[in-house]
Design a protein around this motif. Structure first.
Motif, PDB file in Angstrom:
ATOM      1  N   TRP A 127       0.345  -1.219   0.213  1.00 45.80           N
ATOM      2  CA  TRP A 127       0.030   0.064   0.509  1.00 45.80           C
ATOM      3  C   TRP A 127       0.892   1.025   0.014  1.00 45.80           C
ATOM      4  N   GLU A 128       1.975   1.363   0.501  1.00 45.73           N
ATOM      5  CA  GLU A 128       2.906   2.361   0.767  1.00 45.73           C
ATOM      6  C   GLU A 128       3.467   2.235  -0.874  1.00 45.73           C
ATOM      7  N   ARG A 129       3.387   1.479  -1.309  1.00 43.97           N
ATOM      8  CA  ARG A 129       3.876   1.188  -2.792  1.00 43.97           C
ATOM      9  C   ARG A 129       4.040   2.203  -3.668  1.00 43.97           C
ATOM     10  N   ALA A 130       2.267   1.748  -3.201  1.00 45.17           N
ATOM     11  CA  ALA A 130       1.515   2.058  -4.234  1.00 45.17           C
ATOM     12  C   ALA A 130       0.822   3.638  -3.897  1.00 45.17           C
ATOM     13  N   LEU A 131       1.208   4.025  -3.351  1.00 40.70           N
ATOM     14  CA  LEU A 131       0.696   5.191  -3.023  1.00 40.70           C
ATOM     15  C   LEU A 131       1.958   6.641  -3.599  1.00 40.70           C
ATOM     16  N   ASP A 132       3.200   6.016  -3.101  1.00 39.62           N
ATOM     17  CA  ASP A 132       3.967   6.570  -3.339  1.00 39.62           C
ATOM     18  C   ASP A 132       4.200   6.691  -4.596  1.00 39.62           C
ATOM     19  N   TYR A 133       4.051   5.821  -5.682  1.00 34.91           N
ATOM     20  CA  TYR A 133       4.103   6.097  -6.983  1.00 34.91           C
ATOM     21  C   TYR A 133       2.757   7.060  -7.572  1.00 34.91           C
ATOM     22  N   TYR A 134       1.391   6.564  -7.020  1.00 39.12           N
ATOM     23  CA  TYR A 134       0.899   7.472  -7.485  1.00 39.12           C
ATOM     24  C   TYR A 134       0.598   9.306  -7.494  1.00 39.12           C
TER      25      TYR A 134
END
Length: 432
Positions: free
Chosen positions: A394-401
């Motif tokens: 979830w951290e990775r996906a949100l940082d990417y976004y």
């Protein structure tokens, strides 16, 4: 045994959350309550959002009930499990408020379904249920957890994960019944724009899951397999709501497929309803029947205006853009509000999008500006970027976004924050 089923009073400050902010019926808890009681136990739903309860009020109700189990969901209603807020701040706050009086603490929802160990650690619960929860909750009271599938529990630093997410039979779930007080408070008519509400609204599902595998859809780990409820059960639940004064139903089905038998039954009733579907699956006679049955709102996923764009999203769409456009315009002749959704997938140029939107608007069809794609853990798009979700998914996906988009959804009135600024640090007392 007593189960307190708690839906938090949701707050989305700083979130990328794309879903509706209004209260919706907690269908997952409605089913769970029915099956818990069928198994000989007791259950109470405490809906913090519908009843507008603060943390102290939720704690007071849990205390008065004195449950053996307190179950908290990590997303607002089954309707939004596929587009959940990435952060767990709100359920963390609820669980922290009831930790000493809630008995065994249980988490259900998309976060634990996709990243069970991370959800287990962040929420501080005794057990996480992965996948669809209604059939598993009663078993927590009577069976050894080691023998129950789709659970995460055990040592905090190395919890046990029993298999993958659970899919319920669904077809044998009972018709739901909601208190009059709840129905009377449900003023919201989800995704309705033809008229202002004159009476209560409600949500139901006639089917669960989707037979398609669109790359952006976060449904791999819950609500995946397509199943239909029996028509008599649907009508029993619907007629009960109509008798309570409900004038509008939103069917939360991931994909509302053409079903002549259901539509003919709806046409015999004085009810209006909305659906989310794929317009390419509907032929003109069925669209006429859909309108005659009472449909006043269609949300249809088009996603891209090029065959290549739709193919890249794994839409498996056999219609051309012109055919999709004509079908949307035809639908508008029979349904008051028709919306076509676009995703900012990088294949559609701005001029083409604006010309297409203008053409649809001339015929009364609304098409949104392309929405930035969030790579939800549990979606094929996430796997394409990083592989299977891990504890930092979830951290990775949100940082990417956040790093790849300057403009966000039009319902986001502030720049979203990263998870480390949104979630509680349960090892301490502040934020991460």
């Amino acid at each position: 045994m007593r189960f307190a089923l708690v839906n938090p009073n949701w707050n989305f400050d700083g979130s990328i959350y794309f879903g509706c902010r209004e209260a919706h019926l907690p269908l997952e808890f409605g089913y769970s309550k029915a099956l818990i009681e069928r198994a000989g136990h007791e259950a109470l739903i405490i809906d913090g959002q519908l009843m507008n309860l603060g943390l102290e009020e939720i704690r007071d109700r849990v205390t008065a009930y004195a449950p053996d189990f307190t179950v908290v969901t990590t997303a607002p209603s089954y309707l939004f499990w596929r587009c959940a807020p990435p952060e767990l701040r709100v359920p963390q706050e609820v669980l922290k408020a009831v930790a000493d009086i809630g008995g065994t603490l249980v988490a259900v929802g998309p976060h634990g379904s996709t990243t069970p160990r991370a959800a287990y650690a962040k929420l501080g619960v005794d057990v996480v249920v992965m996948g669809e929860c209604e059939e598993l909750l009663p078993r927590l009271a009577t069976e050894p957890w080691e023998g129950i599938p789709s659970l995460c529990f055990g040592p905090r630093d190395n919890p046990r994960v029993n298999g993958g997410p659970f899919a319920s039979r669904f077809t044998d779930l009972p018709a739901l019944s909601w208190p009059d007080e709840w129905v009377n408070r449900h003023h919201h008519h989800h995704h309705r724009f033809d008229n202002a509400p004159a009476g209560p609204g409600a949500e139901m599902e006639t089917s669960r899951g989707c037979p398609y595998r669109c790359s952006f859809c976060a449904k791999e780990n819950f609500r995946d397999k397509y199943r239909k409820r029996p028509l008599p059960v649907i009508l029993e639940e619907l007629d009960r709501l109509i008798a309570q004064g409900v004038e509008y139903i939103y069917f939360i089905d991931e994909i509302f497929l053409p079903n002549a038998e259901l539509l003919e039954a709806l046409a015999e009733r004085t009810i209006r309803f909305g659906v989310q579907t794929r317009i390419d699956l509907w032929k003109e006679p069925m669209l006429e029947l859909l309108g005659r049955a009472g449909c006043v709102s269609i949300e249809a996923g088009v996603e891209s205006l090029t065959p290549e764009g739709r193919q890249a999203l794994d839409k498996n769409c056999r219609m051309s853009t012109d055919e999709l456009t004509d079908r949307l315009i035809f639908a508008k002749r029979h349904v008051s509000f028709v919306q076509a959704n676009l995703i900012a997938a990088g294949d559609d140029d701005d001029a083409t999008v604006e010309a297409w939107r203008k053409r649809l608007l001339e015929h009364g069809v609304w098409a949104n500006e392309p929405v930035p794609l969030f790579p939800y853990p549990g979606s094929p798009d996430y796997r394409k970027l990083w592989g299977l979700p891990d504890d930092q998914a979830w951290e990775r996906a949100l940082d990417y976004y956040l790093n790849h988009h300057v403009d966000f959804s039009d319902i986001q009135d502030q720049r979203p924050l990263p998870l480390r600024e949104l979630e509680l640090d349960l090892a301490g007392s502040g934020t991460r």
